[in-house]
Design a protein around this motif. Structure first.
Motif, PDB file in Angstrom:
ATOM      1  N   HIS A  12       0.902  -1.167   0.034  1.00  0.00           N
ATOM      2  CA  HIS A  12       0.068   0.059   0.019  1.00  0.00           C
ATOM      3  C   HIS A  12       0.983   1.136  -0.053  1.00  0.00           C
ATOM      4  N   LYS A  13       0.754   2.049  -1.125  1.00  0.00           N
ATOM      5  CA  LYS A  13       1.965   3.271  -1.175  1.00  0.00           C
ATOM      6  C   LYS A  13       1.042   4.331  -1.610  1.00  0.00           C
ATOM      7  N   TRP A  14       1.565   5.595  -0.956  1.00  0.00           N
ATOM      8  CA  TRP A  14       0.897   6.670  -1.842  1.00  0.00           C
ATOM      9  C   TRP A  14       2.167   7.718  -2.252  1.00  0.00           C
ATOM     10  N   PHE A  15       1.637   8.636  -2.723  1.00  0.00           N
ATOM     11  CA  PHE A  15       2.472   9.639  -3.591  1.00  0.00           C
ATOM     12  C   PHE A  15       3.498   8.696  -4.613  1.00  0.00           C
ATOM     13  N   SER A  16       2.475   8.214  -5.274  1.00  0.00           N
ATOM     14  CA  SER A  16       3.152   7.334  -6.642  1.00  0.00           C
ATOM     15  C   SER A  16       2.844   8.348  -7.678  1.00  0.00           C
ATOM     16  N   SER A  17       3.930   9.462  -7.917  1.00  0.00           N
ATOM     17  CA  SER A  17       3.380  10.466  -8.778  1.00  0.00           C
ATOM     18  C   SER A  17       3.259  10.073 -10.115  1.00  0.00           C
ATOM     19  N   THR A  71      -0.545  14.078 -11.128  1.00  0.00           N
ATOM     20  CA  THR A  71      -1.233  13.148  -9.682  1.00  0.00           C
ATOM     21  C   THR A  71      -0.084  12.588  -8.924  1.00  0.00           C
ATOM     22  N   HIS A  72      -0.543  12.530  -7.638  1.00  0.00           N
ATOM     23  CA  HIS A  72       0.638  11.884  -6.611  1.00  0.00           C
ATOM     24  C   HIS A  72      -0.515  10.743  -5.736  1.00  0.00           C
ATOM     25  N   CYS A  73      -0.538   9.501  -6.652  1.00  0.00           N
ATOM     26  CA  CYS A  73      -1.561   8.488  -6.218  1.00  0.00           C
ATOM     27  C   CYS A  73      -1.207   7.736  -4.833  1.00  0.00           C
ATOM     28  N   ARG A 223      10.847  21.285  -0.988  1.00  0.00           N
ATOM     29  CA  ARG A 223      11.521  21.109   0.135  1.00  0.00           C
ATOM     30  C   ARG A 223      11.449  19.785   0.959  1.00  0.00           C
ATOM     31  N   ILE A 224      10.140  18.889   0.202  1.00  0.00           N
ATOM     32  CA  ILE A 224       9.906  17.596   0.699  1.00  0.00           C
ATOM     33  C   ILE A 224      10.314  16.484  -0.276  1.00  0.00           C
ATOM     34  N   TYR A 225       9.928  16.579  -1.312  1.00  0.00           N
ATOM     35  CA  TYR A 225      10.031  15.408  -2.215  1.00  0.00           C
ATOM     36  C   TYR A 225      11.398  15.101  -2.618  1.00  0.00           C
ATOM     37  N   ASP A 226      11.724  13.690  -2.988  1.00  0.00           N
ATOM     38  CA  ASP A 226      12.991  13.342  -3.152  1.00  0.00           C
ATOM     39  C   ASP A 226      14.015  13.729  -2.032  1.00  0.00           C
ATOM     40  N   GLY A 227      13.390  13.737  -0.922  1.00  0.00           N
ATOM     41  CA  GLY A 227      14.072  13.905   0.500  1.00  0.00           C
ATOM     42  C   GLY A 227      13.904  15.214   0.910  1.00  0.00           C
ATOM     43  N   PRO A 228      13.523  15.358   2.215  1.00  0.00           N
ATOM     44  CA  PRO A 228      13.251  16.865   2.825  1.00  0.00           C
ATOM     45  C   PRO A 228      14.740  17.426   3.235  1.00  0.00           C
ATOM     46  N   ASP A 229      14.547  18.711   3.249  1.00  0.00           N
ATOM     47  CA  ASP A 229      15.822  19.582   3.513  1.00  0.00           C
ATOM     48  C   ASP A 229      16.836  18.996   4.519  1.00  0.00           C
ATOM     49  N   GLU A 230      15.960  18.640   5.475  1.00  0.00           N
ATOM     50  CA  GLU A 230      16.990  18.149   6.680  1.00  0.00           C
ATOM     51  C   GLU A 230      17.545  16.974   6.447  1.00  0.00           C
ATOM     52  N   VAL A 231      17.129  16.082   5.693  1.00  0.00           N
ATOM     53  CA  VAL A 231      17.842  14.867   5.465  1.00  0.00           C
ATOM     54  C   VAL A 231      18.856  15.067   4.530  1.00  0.00           C
ATOM     55  N   HIS A 232      18.718  16.235   3.603  1.00  0.00           N
ATOM     56  CA  HIS A 232      19.904  16.313   2.582  1.00  0.00           C
ATOM     57  C   HIS A 232      20.969  17.141   3.690  1.00  0.00           C
TER      58      HIS A 232
END
Ligand SMILES: Cc1cc2nc3c(=O)[nH]c(=O)nc-3n(C[C@H](O)[C@H](O)[C@H](O)COP(=O)(O)OP(=O)(O)OC[C@H]3O[C@@H](n4cnc5c(N)ncnc54)[C@H](O)[C@@H]3O)c2cc1C
Length: 253
Positions: A12-17, A71-73, A223-232
């Motif tokens: 079960h996954k969300w944000f499948s762009s 979409t982000h399904c 600032r969130i997708y592909d890794g949020p700022d804080e993680v980078h």
């Protein structure tokens, strides 16, 4: 899990762009939980018309569900069966493939953001020359001049940092620090430049009569997708400190 010549996928996954209208999905799943950390996952091609694949809904982002690629399904996989050969690049190679794709993918994000920054910058400059308030053009007010100058400096910094990261990748370097630096830095500059452009437009900037309001909404996700700022930031700091710990220091260039 593997069952003979097939993968059986439950998840079960969300944000499948872009899932809406897609012919296939790439599912990244843990296929061997006991393997070394970076060899546990496999990427598997799953045609969207396979029985058991259900696109539940496009998840609305800031009130917009989008359509097709935008979409982000939310997607459910129930007893989905696909051939073993659908594994991309071999069993256990999922993490490695993701890492290879994510570096250039993040540079690609920043390239698009540079276009958005440029557009917002142009709109800000043009509007400041056209609009008069309290007896002079907005362009003649020092606050607005500061926004224009800061934006010019920051956009150019993003451009050059992006080129630098791309050059290093072309030369065979993973450029992990450089990629993470531009991911969080350019996401913030994108946000700030659009924000200043909106401020210069006043109420108009918030309306859909200007592209800025949509640009602003899109920019927030950066600032969130592909890794949020804080993680980078964490990746950057850890790598630099590791280099210091081993006596290497950190050279810019
Ligand atoms: C528009 C959009 C499109 C997306 N498309 C896709 C897609 O196509 N495929 C896909 O798989 N995913 C996609 N995502 C998901 C995206 O990759 C995640 O949302 C993102 O990685 C953050 O994970 P999370 O939402 O679980 O936040 P969490 O992991 O819950 O993090 C929440 C917050 O906690 C803080 N935080 C987390 N870790 C740390 C840390 N180590 N140090 C300090 N603070 C931390 C950060 O502030 C972070 O914002 C998309 C997301 C968005 C917004």
């Amino acid at each position: 899990v593997r069952d003979g010549d097939e993968w059986v996928i439950d998840g079960h996954k969300w944000f499948s762009s872009g899932a809406d209208g897609a012919a296939f999905a790439i599912v990244m799943a843990v296929t061997d939980p006991d393997a070394p950390r970076h060899e546990r996952a496999t990427q598997i091609i799953v045609p969207v018309d396979t029985p058991g694949v259900e696109i539940v809904r496009p998840v609305p982002v800031f009130g917009h569900a989008g359509r097709g690629w935008s979409t982000h399904c939310e997607v459910k996989y129930t007893g989905v069966r696909v051939p073993i050969d659908n594994a991309l690049g071999g069993v256990g190679a999922g993490f490695m493939i993701a890492q290879k794709r994510l570096g250039p993918g993040r540079i690609h994000h920043v390239m698009r953001w540079l276009g958005q920054m440029q557009r917002a910058f142009e709109l800000m400059c043009q509007r400041s020359l056209e609009r008069e308030a309290f007896g002079s053009r907005l362009a003649d007010k020092q606050t607005v001049q500061n926004w224009i100058a800061d934006s010019a400096a920051e956009i150019q910094a993003c451009r050059l940092m992006t080129l630098d990261a791309a050059h290093k990748i072309d030369a065979g370097d993973e450029a992990r620090v450089e990629v993470s630096v531009i991911k969080f830095y350019a996401a913030r500059v994108l946000h700030d430049v659009i924000d200043r452009a909106i401020q210069v437009h006043g109420g108009l900037g918030l309306t859909s009569d200007s592209p800025l309001s949509t640009m602003y909404v899109m920019a927030r996700g950066a600032r969130i997708y592909d890794g949020p700022d804080e993680v980078h930031r964490m990746v950057v700091a850890r790598r630099i400190l590791k280099s210091f710990e081993s006596g290497g220091g950190w050279r810019f260039g």
